[in-house]
Write a protein that holds these residues in place. Sequence first.
Motif, short mmCIF file in Angstrom:
data_model
loop_
_atom_site.label_atom_id
_atom_site.label_comp_id
_atom_site.label_asym_id
_atom_site.label_seq_id
_atom_site.Cartn_x
_atom_site.Cartn_y
_atom_site.Cartn_z
N ALA A 9 0.83 -1.21 0.00
CA ALA A 9 0.00 0.00 0.00
C ALA A 9 0.87 1.26 0.00
N LYS A 10 1.96 1.21 0.75
CA LYS A 10 2.82 2.39 0.84
C LYS A 10 3.49 2.70 -0.50
N VAL A 11 4.03 1.68 -1.17
CA VAL A 11 4.72 1.96 -2.44
C VAL A 11 3.72 2.33 -3.54
N GLU A 12 2.52 1.75 -3.50
CA GLU A 12 1.52 2.11 -4.51
C GLU A 12 1.09 3.56 -4.39
N ALA A 13 1.16 4.12 -3.19
CA ALA A 13 0.76 5.52 -2.97
C ALA A 13 1.87 6.51 -3.29
N LEU A 14 3.09 6.01 -3.54
CA LEU A 14 4.19 6.90 -3.89
C LEU A 14 3.87 7.67 -5.17
N ILE A 15 4.29 8.93 -5.23
CA ILE A 15 4.06 9.75 -6.42
C ILE A 15 5.23 9.58 -7.39
N ASP A 16 4.89 9.28 -8.62
CA ASP A 16 5.88 9.18 -9.69
C ASP A 16 6.18 10.60 -10.17
N ASP A 17 7.42 11.04 -9.99
CA ASP A 17 7.79 12.40 -10.41
C ASP A 17 7.64 12.61 -11.91
N ASN A 18 7.63 11.54 -12.66
CA ASN A 18 7.55 11.65 -14.12
C ASN A 18 6.13 11.81 -14.64
N THR A 19 5.15 11.47 -13.82
CA THR A 19 3.75 11.61 -14.22
C THR A 19 2.96 12.54 -13.31
N GLY A 20 3.46 12.76 -12.08
CA GLY A 20 2.71 13.54 -11.11
C GLY A 20 1.58 12.77 -10.47
N GLN A 21 1.50 11.48 -10.75
CA GLN A 21 0.43 10.62 -10.22
C GLN A 21 1.03 9.52 -9.36
N ALA A 22 0.18 8.89 -8.53
CA ALA A 22 0.63 7.75 -7.76
C ALA A 22 1.00 6.60 -8.70
N TYR A 23 2.02 5.85 -8.34
CA TYR A 23 2.46 4.74 -9.18
C TYR A 23 1.34 3.72 -9.38
N GLY A 24 0.60 3.42 -8.30
CA GLY A 24 -0.47 2.43 -8.41
C GLY A 24 0.09 1.00 -8.40
N PRO A 25 -0.70 0.06 -8.89
CA PRO A 25 -0.34 -1.37 -8.77
C PRO A 25 0.70 -1.85 -9.79
N VAL A 26 1.87 -1.24 -9.75
CA VAL A 26 2.96 -1.66 -10.64
C VAL A 26 4.12 -2.22 -9.82
N THR A 39 9.92 -4.97 -6.48
CA THR A 39 10.11 -4.90 -7.93
C THR A 39 9.12 -3.90 -8.51
N LEU A 40 9.63 -2.93 -9.27
CA LEU A 40 8.81 -1.92 -9.93
C LEU A 40 8.86 -2.19 -11.43
N THR A 41 7.70 -2.36 -12.05
CA THR A 41 7.63 -2.64 -13.48
C THR A 41 6.96 -1.46 -14.18
N LEU A 42 7.70 -0.83 -15.09
CA LEU A 42 7.21 0.36 -15.78
C LEU A 42 7.30 0.18 -17.30
N GLY A 43 6.52 0.98 -18.01
CA GLY A 43 6.52 0.94 -19.47
C GLY A 43 7.45 1.95 -20.09
N TYR A 44 8.34 2.53 -19.30
CA TYR A 44 9.31 3.50 -19.81
C TYR A 44 10.59 3.37 -18.99
N PRO A 45 11.73 3.79 -19.52
CA PRO A 45 13.01 3.62 -18.82
C PRO A 45 13.24 4.70 -17.77
N THR A 46 13.81 4.32 -16.65
CA THR A 46 14.07 5.27 -15.58
C THR A 46 15.25 4.82 -14.72
#
Length: 356
Positions: A9-26, A39-46
Amino acid sequence: MLTDAQLQAKVEALIDDNTGQAYGPVWQVLADNNRIHVTLTLGYPTQTQQVALEAKIKAIMADPRELVLDIECQITSHATQGNIAGLKGVKNIIAVASGKGGVGKSTTTVNLALAMAKEGARVGILDADIYGPSQGMLLGFAEGTRPQVREDKFFVPPTAFGVQVMSMAFLTTKDTPVAWRGPMVTGALMQILTQTDWNDLDYLFIDMPPGTGDIQLTLAQKVPVAGSVIVTTPQDIALLDARRGIEMFNKVKIPVLGVVENMSTHICSNCGHHEAIFGDEGGASLANEYNVNVLGKLPLSLAIREQSDAGRPIVVNAPESDTAGIYQSIARKLGATLASQQNEQIAMPTIGMSDD
């Protein structure tokens, strides 16, 4: 110690600086008595955010166990305009454009591509300015550089700093003018695009010539473009032309992923004073007008010009500089914007059921 569900729950609520939104269930969280494996799975490189993100997670968890963070990047081919067939060896094509010349579009393209590569993506650059190619010089290629030829019909693109590059500069000399009419120019563009042996690229950046003419229309009609970036300065005359560029992309159904405001402020090399000599917040007003993001604002810097002219773009020559950091941020936001737009486009329909 927190449970796995609490950690999730804590990591899902983290704000992604690249989108300005919470990361959510990734995220995936697996913990034992000694270690928390996230493990964080994203559709873009970071890739460059690894250390900062680890610090953020440790801060919100306040847990004594060792933290192990893995960032997995899954870049897919995104939707393009119309039903144009994809380009072999390339997942996503991004056009970098401006309405007028002299706003730093080519410099932005090369640094943006290098920043995206530093984030962990496989990247290429196509120099589509047939009349005035500049990527060869910006990337420090020696005069006389020529692409190798495979099977007598495919160009093998030269590489610089890990980026594959194709340009008309490799097929002519610096003293040879390309005195061609429109059909010859667009034919040359399509040939160097489709007959280049691009090797498994996540992103191919196309450095567009200024304006909204033949090359831009050919690109829209024949090339599968996932998105575009508009480069402008805050100056009113540049914004006027940039507006035309956005309108053109809107008409041909190529999404504008954002605006980059170049030469936003002048930085004095002696005292560090910032001055908005070309105007203030012009890029932001343009972005607001068309409901797109300002991906970043770059200064009018002597270092950018000097290092670009020397063939050592600032992202690779001064990677720890503030300006290089801005390019990295723009690259991440660009990738995130493209990934989020794709997610919106492929949203599954909801099926309703009733007794009627």
